[in-house]
Design a protein around this motif. Structure first.
Motif, mmCIF file in Angstrom:
data_model
loop_
_atom_site.group_PDB
_atom_site.id
_atom_site.type_symbol
_atom_site.label_atom_id
_atom_site.label_comp_id
_atom_site.label_asym_id
_atom_site.label_seq_id
_atom_site.Cartn_x
_atom_site.Cartn_y
_atom_site.Cartn_z
ATOM 1 N N GLU A 111 -10.238 -101.240 42.020
ATOM 2 C CA GLU A 111 -9.944 -102.640 42.911
ATOM 3 C C GLU A 111 -9.242 -101.865 44.582
ATOM 4 N N GLU A 112 -8.798 -100.537 44.266
ATOM 5 C CA GLU A 112 -8.739 -100.279 45.753
ATOM 6 C C GLU A 112 -10.026 -99.080 46.577
ATOM 7 N N ARG A 113 -10.956 -98.854 45.046
ATOM 8 C CA ARG A 113 -11.894 -97.829 45.468
ATOM 9 C C ARG A 113 -11.570 -96.269 45.809
ATOM 10 N N LYS A 114 -10.784 -96.284 44.835
ATOM 11 C CA LYS A 114 -9.646 -94.476 44.814
ATOM 12 C C LYS A 114 -9.940 -94.267 44.054
ATOM 13 N N ARG A 115 -10.142 -93.117 44.367
ATOM 14 C CA ARG A 115 -10.392 -91.505 42.935
ATOM 15 C C ARG A 115 -9.896 -90.537 43.520
ATOM 16 N N ILE A 116 -9.169 -90.039 42.260
ATOM 17 C CA ILE A 116 -7.899 -88.413 42.852
ATOM 18 C C ILE A 116 -8.255 -88.003 41.522
ATOM 19 N N PRO A 117 -8.566 -87.235 42.010
ATOM 20 C CA PRO A 117 -8.744 -85.319 40.869
ATOM 21 C C PRO A 117 -7.803 -85.298 40.777
ATOM 22 N N VAL A 118 -7.550 -85.040 39.024
ATOM 23 C CA VAL A 118 -6.649 -84.059 38.243
ATOM 24 C C VAL A 118 -7.249 -83.447 37.416
ATOM 25 N N GLU A 119 -6.298 -81.930 37.947
ATOM 26 C CA GLU A 119 -6.934 -80.913 37.256
ATOM 27 C C GLU A 119 -5.101 -80.157 36.363
ATOM 28 N N LEU A 120 -5.463 -79.811 35.216
ATOM 29 C CA LEU A 120 -4.169 -79.331 34.778
ATOM 30 C C LEU A 120 -4.834 -77.447 34.676
ATOM 31 N N THR A 121 -3.090 -77.513 35.731
ATOM 32 C CA THR A 121 -2.566 -76.167 36.039
ATOM 33 C C THR A 121 -1.216 -76.161 35.097
ATOM 34 N N PRO A 122 -1.202 -74.448 35.049
ATOM 35 C CA PRO A 122 -0.216 -73.762 34.402
ATOM 36 C C PRO A 122 1.079 -74.770 35.125
ATOM 37 N N ASP A 123 1.365 -74.697 35.870
ATOM 38 C CA ASP A 123 2.830 -75.927 36.228
ATOM 39 C C ASP A 123 2.673 -77.312 36.195
ATOM 40 N N LEU A 124 1.626 -77.994 34.947
ATOM 41 C CA LEU A 124 0.871 -79.482 35.097
ATOM 42 C C LEU A 124 1.398 -79.321 33.306
#
Length: 164
Positions: A111-124
């Motif tokens: 609905e917001e036409r928004k895309r956010i990449p997420v990458e699994l890091t050691p901190d995450l």
């Protein structure tokens, strides 16, 4: 040890009471408008992608291939709870990694036409492991945490349970 799901990870970032209720199979109001909107979004968006892939205790909204990479998408109505959605998606990436599958994540807010990449890091990964401990502590309580009035309450399927 509690069987942790992505939904529990997401709810833990919003409301500990909601986490306890979900883990104890107390189902939110299924006719709540926001729950119905979520179902509709699930049915009507991203029709070209593979949807609702079940894997262990994980249900992936979308899975696609992008230039040889596996991309897991998590679809949300709005970015209001973006941080908890990011943690939910990170949990899915974490579970896939434990099974030997490297994947990238993409939060999708159609609905917001928004895309956010997420990458699994050691901190995450460390953050998730800390969250798992917190979820266990909440869920293993005999009773739910007391309700706390927060901004999400007005749109929550548990609202009447907590505030009537």
């Amino acid at each position: 040890m509690v069987a942790i799901t992505g939904t529990l990870v997401q709810s833990y970032g919003i409301c500990k009471r909601q986490t306890w209720l979900m883990a104890h199979q107390i189902i939110p109001d299924q006719e709540h408008p926001y729950i119905e909107i979520g179902r509709l979004l699930d049915q009507e968006t991203y029709s070209r992608d593979k949807k609702k892939i079940n894997f262990e205790n994980v249900v992936l909204d979308i899975i696609r291939s992008d230039e040889g990479d596996i991309v897991v998408g998590e679809v949300k109505k709005s970015s209001k709870a973006q941080e908890s959605a990011r943690l939910q998606l990170a949990f899915y990436l974490y579970k896939l990694k434990q099974s030997g599958v490297d994947a990238k994540g993409l939060l999708l807010f159609p609905e917001e036409r928004k895309r956010i990449p997420v990458e699994l890091t050691p901190d995450l990964e460390n953050e998730l492991e800390s969250i798992f401990k917190g979820i266990n502590a909440v869920v293993l309580r005999d009773t739910p945490p007391p309700p706390e009035k927060i901004g999400y309450c007005k749109n929550c399927g548990y609202r009447e349970f907590c505030w009537s």
